[in-house]
Design a protein around this motif. Sequence first.
Motif, PDB file in Angstrom:
ATOM      1  N   TYR A 123      -0.003  -1.519  -1.885  1.00  0.00           N
ATOM      2  CA  TYR A 123      -0.844  -1.825  -3.295  1.00  0.00           C
ATOM      3  C   TYR A 123      -0.983  -3.089  -3.599  1.00  0.00           C
ATOM      4  N   GLU A 124      -2.026  -3.280  -4.341  1.00  0.00           N
ATOM      5  CA  GLU A 124      -2.541  -4.657  -4.980  1.00  0.00           C
ATOM      6  C   GLU A 124      -2.551  -4.470  -6.414  1.00  0.00           C
ATOM      7  N   GLY A 125      -1.455  -4.931  -7.105  1.00  0.00           N
ATOM      8  CA  GLY A 125      -1.579  -4.363  -8.510  1.00  0.00           C
ATOM      9  C   GLY A 125      -1.012  -2.860  -8.684  1.00  0.00           C
ATOM     10  N   ASN A 126      -1.850  -2.342  -9.307  1.00  0.00           N
ATOM     11  CA  ASN A 126      -1.744  -0.672  -9.536  1.00  0.00           C
ATOM     12  C   ASN A 126      -2.480  -0.009  -8.610  1.00  0.00           C
ATOM     13  N   ASP A 127      -3.518  -0.713  -7.484  1.00  0.00           N
ATOM     14  CA  ASP A 127      -4.159  -0.142  -6.734  1.00  0.00           C
ATOM     15  C   ASP A 127      -3.886  -0.084  -5.324  1.00  0.00           C
ATOM     16  N   VAL A 128      -4.259   1.061  -4.508  1.00  0.00           N
ATOM     17  CA  VAL A 128      -3.949   1.171  -3.109  1.00  0.00           C
ATOM     18  C   VAL A 128      -4.801   0.181  -2.589  1.00  0.00           C
ATOM     19  N   TYR A 129      -4.171  -0.447  -1.546  1.00  0.00           N
ATOM     20  CA  TYR A 129      -4.927  -1.624  -0.756  1.00  0.00           C
ATOM     21  C   TYR A 129      -4.994  -1.061   0.871  1.00  0.00           C
ATOM     22  N   ASN A 130      -6.320  -1.188   1.200  1.00  0.00           N
ATOM     23  CA  ASN A 130      -6.470  -0.646   2.534  1.00  0.00           C
ATOM     24  C   ASN A 130      -6.813  -1.888   3.552  1.00  0.00           C
ATOM     25  N   ILE A 131      -6.113  -1.582   4.505  1.00  0.00           N
ATOM     26  CA  ILE A 131      -5.996  -2.859   5.637  1.00  0.00           C
ATOM     27  C   ILE A 131      -6.983  -2.519   6.451  1.00  0.00           C
ATOM     28  N   GLU A 132      -7.717  -3.909   6.560  1.00  0.00           N
ATOM     29  CA  GLU A 132      -8.992  -4.268   7.389  1.00  0.00           C
ATOM     30  C   GLU A 132      -9.050  -5.260   8.487  1.00  0.00           C
ATOM     31  N   LYS A 133      -7.810  -5.688   8.471  1.00  0.00           N
ATOM     32  CA  LYS A 133      -7.733  -6.958   9.567  1.00  0.00           C
ATOM     33  C   LYS A 133      -7.239  -6.398  10.760  1.00  0.00           C
ATOM     34  N   GLU A 134      -7.727  -6.925  12.184  1.00  0.00           N
ATOM     35  CA  GLU A 134      -7.376  -6.467  13.332  1.00  0.00           C
ATOM     36  C   GLU A 134      -6.085  -6.848  13.469  1.00  0.00           C
ATOM     37  N   ASP A 135      -5.399  -8.149  12.964  1.00  0.00           N
ATOM     38  CA  ASP A 135      -4.215  -8.885  13.416  1.00  0.00           C
ATOM     39  C   ASP A 135      -3.080  -8.715  12.193  1.00  0.00           C
ATOM     40  N   PHE A 136      -3.446  -7.780  11.428  1.00  0.00           N
ATOM     41  CA  PHE A 136      -2.394  -7.481  10.451  1.00  0.00           C
ATOM     42  C   PHE A 136      -0.859  -7.261  10.877  1.00  0.00           C
ATOM     43  N   TYR A 137      -0.278  -8.062  10.147  1.00  0.00           N
ATOM     44  CA  TYR A 137       1.104  -7.737  10.253  1.00  0.00           C
ATOM     45  C   TYR A 137       1.936  -8.023   9.133  1.00  0.00           C
ATOM     46  N   LEU A 138       2.526  -7.063   8.506  1.00  0.00           N
ATOM     47  CA  LEU A 138       3.180  -7.067   7.097  1.00  0.00           C
ATOM     48  C   LEU A 138       3.818  -8.394   6.539  1.00  0.00           C
TER      49      LEU A 138
END
Length: 541
Positions: free
Chosen positions: A182-197
């Motif tokens: 979530y970003e604030g109260n909204d769902v956040y969708n991952i768009e990065k290929e190199d995403f690591y939490l």
Amino acid sequence: MRILILGVFTLFCFSCKDAATNKKEVTQPEKKPNIVLIMADDMGFSDLGNYGSEINTPSLDRLANEGTRLSRFYTNTICAPSRTSLLTGQYPHKAGMGFFNEDFGVKGYEGYINKESLTLGEVFKEGGYSTYMAGKWHVGNERPHWPLQRGFDNFFGFLDGGASYFDTKPLLKGPPSTAFLYEGNDVYNIEKEDFYLTDELTTRAIDFVKNNPEEKPFLLYMAYNSPHWPLHAKPEDIAKYKGKYDAGWDELRKLRFENIKKLGLADEDWNLFKDKLLPAWDSLTAEEKSEWTLKMEVYAAMVDNLDQNIGKLLNYLGTTGQLDNTVVIFLSDNGAENMDVGKMPFTVKRNEGPVGTAGSMESYSKKWAQVSNSPLRSYKSSPYEGGVATPFIIRYPNQKEAGKVMKGGSHVVDIMPTLLDIAGIEYPESYNGVTPNPLVGESFLPLLQGEDWNREQPICFEWFGDRAVWLGDLKGVHQYNKEWELYDLFTDRTESNDIAASQPETIAKMDAIYNEWAKNNGVIAWSEEMGKKTQFRKSPH
């Protein structure tokens, strides 16, 4: 049934007298200090270099050298209750989280933080601070109980007990998981290929601080989920630890214990506690050793990466001239993980691919957790020291001495009154028309400033029917449906010698203390019937 319920809820955790805040006058900086409160997830007592580990943690080692470490600091035995106490300065039952984020339909077990228990976000916002959070919430699944609704100005993270480090696909069987971002109260969708939490949480936290109004101090709650399972790490971090654990858990436990003694965190005459139910390393086949060493290599890589990210955050504060006026605290929510998650197919939704990759749902289980908690007894979800003792580091403005190791003896409920003491903020007598629960913790700032300080009130604990009472150096442990045990932590921190039979008066006193505490905090005596009430609800906590 109890063992099964305990296992599932541990799995799902991806993972006293009221005391006012200390009113002693302290030297305050001209501007109120910023606060960075960092909580790791399922990290063991000895997983940092400055607590005896072989894992590379230079950022936290530097923080320890510039700050203060406490050798005895306690949380609750599992994530949601610990996070509740950290956020509210209340014991979890008083705040509505007596079991987990699961609603039992009775007061004290609602599964979210009640309105009478103010959060750090609410208290510090009332005190003139900007309030930010990045990471794991896990103290209320419904929208009215989310971070922005409980005092935080900005939030980036997830609401549930855990999440994949590489994607947002469901981890567990059952209804759709709330473990997406979530970003604030909204769902956040991952768009990065190199995403690591872990990386992303740090990036977002730094963004919060960058945009903070210059005239306002800030409170940043960094609730990392690392190194909680699943074992997910970046290949370059895993490579650093190739071969590091070939000697096995028996030797590594001993090595850490020797390091801990050299650091002044353990006495020479303590016993290294041995879990006799776990296999000796030399009893494994070559193939089994290879499988298990990889798990610990990945776990170490996750801790290493966590330290890198903490370094990024602290370096940003340093280069912008804010670090010297910032309180920084680091701790874990409980002891090291006790479950072999990948072997629980009735719960795990997916477990494919090598350990360390996005498809894996593996954990490192008790076999390596005994190293993470060395030399202490037991693991997460247990009332013994291995379940509740955490590394604890604090660095704060106007600190008199650096690099000290102090005994401590504090509990996570003591953090809010200590921070209020340092910041010079009064706890509200009223908030949004609600009379808050009085704080039950005690500021340990006098201890940090070199005064002869000891906690006045005992520490009490209950979860899933297990109980514990700390009365100075004496600790009583009462496992569900068993008798009280008693340990002298001054001479026996590893709880190897039960002295209950020789001190019946002490046991009677601790039992009375516990009963009074339970009454004051709304603790319900655990029963098998209460366990059946949960029905697991197929809910991915």
